[in-house]
Design a protein around this motif. Structure first.
Motif, PDB file in Angstrom:
ATOM      1  N   PRO A 125      20.597  15.010 -29.357  1.00 26.50           N
ATOM      2  CA  PRO A 125      19.473  14.414 -30.072  1.00 26.50           C
ATOM      3  C   PRO A 125      18.485  15.491 -30.523  1.00 26.50           C
ATOM      4  CG  PRO A 125      19.376  13.875 -27.735  1.00 26.50           C
ATOM      5  CD  PRO A 125      20.647  14.626 -27.961  1.00 26.50           C
ATOM      6  N   THR A 126      18.206  15.511 -31.811  1.00 22.65           N
ATOM      7  CA  THR A 126      17.324  16.523 -32.378  1.00 22.65           C
ATOM      8  C   THR A 126      16.590  15.935 -33.574  1.00 22.65           C
ATOM      9  OG1 THR A 126      17.223  18.716 -33.388  1.00 22.65           O
ATOM     10  CG2 THR A 126      19.219  17.455 -33.772  1.00 22.65           C
ATOM     11  N   ASP A 127      15.420  16.474 -33.852  1.00 21.45           N
ATOM     12  CA  ASP A 127      14.685  16.071 -35.043  1.00 21.45           C
ATOM     13  C   ASP A 127      15.068  16.922 -36.243  1.00 21.45           C
ATOM     14  OD1 ASP A 127      13.277  14.091 -33.687  1.00 21.45           O
ATOM     15  OD2 ASP A 127      11.718  15.487 -33.050  1.00 21.45           O
ATOM     16  N   ALA A 128      15.882  17.938 -36.015  1.00 24.62           N
ATOM     17  CA  ALA A 128      16.293  18.825 -37.117  1.00 24.62           C
ATOM     18  C   ALA A 128      17.132  18.057 -38.131  1.00 24.62           C
ATOM     19  CB  ALA A 128      17.091  20.004 -36.581  1.00 24.62           C
ATOM     20  N   MET A 129      16.921  18.387 -39.389  1.00 24.92           N
ATOM     21  CA  MET A 129      17.804  17.869 -40.442  1.00 24.92           C
ATOM     22  C   MET A 129      19.081  18.710 -40.377  1.00 24.92           C
ATOM     23  SD  MET A 129      15.139  17.207 -43.618  1.00 24.92           S
ATOM     24  CE  MET A 129      16.148  18.236 -44.607  1.00 24.92           C
ATOM     25  N   ILE A 130      20.215  18.057 -40.482  1.00 26.00           N
ATOM     26  CA  ILE A 130      21.507  18.748 -40.448  1.00 26.00           C
ATOM     27  C   ILE A 130      22.175  18.486 -41.789  1.00 26.00           C
ATOM     28  CG2 ILE A 130      23.709  18.962 -39.269  1.00 26.00           C
ATOM     29  CD1 ILE A 130      22.289  17.877 -36.740  1.00 26.00           C
ATOM     30  N   VAL A 131      22.343  19.560 -42.575  1.00 23.88           N
ATOM     31  CA  VAL A 131      22.848  19.388 -43.937  1.00 23.88           C
ATOM     32  C   VAL A 131      23.895  20.450 -44.266  1.00 23.88           C
ATOM     33  CG1 VAL A 131      20.730  18.329 -44.815  1.00 23.88           C
ATOM     34  CG2 VAL A 131      21.002  20.780 -44.942  1.00 23.88           C
ATOM     35  N   PRO A 132      24.902  20.063 -45.073  1.00 22.88           N
ATOM     36  CA  PRO A 132      25.836  21.075 -45.565  1.00 22.88           C
ATOM     37  C   PRO A 132      25.103  21.966 -46.567  1.00 22.88           C
ATOM     38  CG  PRO A 132      26.366  18.913 -46.481  1.00 22.88           C
ATOM     39  CD  PRO A 132      25.241  18.716 -45.518  1.00 22.88           C
ATOM     40  N   TRP A 133      25.429  23.239 -46.578  1.00 22.27           N
ATOM     41  CA  TRP A 133      24.693  24.163 -47.443  1.00 22.27           C
ATOM     42  C   TRP A 133      24.855  23.818 -48.919  1.00 22.27           C
ATOM     43  CZ3 TRP A 133      26.747  27.298 -51.155  1.00 22.27           C
ATOM     44  CH2 TRP A 133      28.103  27.631 -51.068  1.00 22.27           C
TER      45      TRP A 133
END
Length: 124
Positions: free
Chosen positions: A26-34
């Motif tokens: 669980p994280t607040d970070a956005m996880i996105v493909p470059w």
């Protein structure tokens, strides 16, 4: 703006790893493909993203490879935080980059990897 974790969305192995992170870290970070990220706004280049995963903290430097993974884990709201801290310890940090590079070079052979995951060899 939250922290952003940037990965190679064309790589099946990387995508499987991100699926694990989304389910278990669980994280607040956005996880996105470059490929879908606004790289200039993040202060990243295509070359940086081709070389390693990236973690961009608001107001902080971009971290790459195992340093990015460690930062993501440290920022989690779970039992993964100590592992993120441990990855930065002397000794562990010393071997984390060679291990990361080995995994990156062989990701097409790892579980979930496909031929499309292969990293092209470096040009001389």
């Amino acid at each position: 703006m939250p922290a952003t974790f940037v990965y190679d969305g064309d790589c099946a192995f990387c995508t499987r790893c991100v699926e694990f992170i989304r389910r278990h870290v669980p994280t607040d970070a956005m996880i996105v493909p470059w490929h879908r990220a606004d790289l200039p706004a993040l202060g990243l280049t295509r070359e940086q993203c081709l070389a390693a995963v990236q973690y961009v903290q608001p107001g902080g430097p971009a971290l790459a490879g195992p340093d990015a993974i460690a930062a993501l884990l440290r920022a989690s709201r779970s039992a993964w935080r100590p592992l993120g801290s441990a990855l930065g310890l002397p000794g562990i940090g010393f071997v984390s980059w060679p291990v990361y590079r080995w995994i990156a070079r062989h990701r097409h052979r790892l579980p979930g990897g496909t031929a499309a995951c292969a990293v092209p060899p470096s040009r001389p």
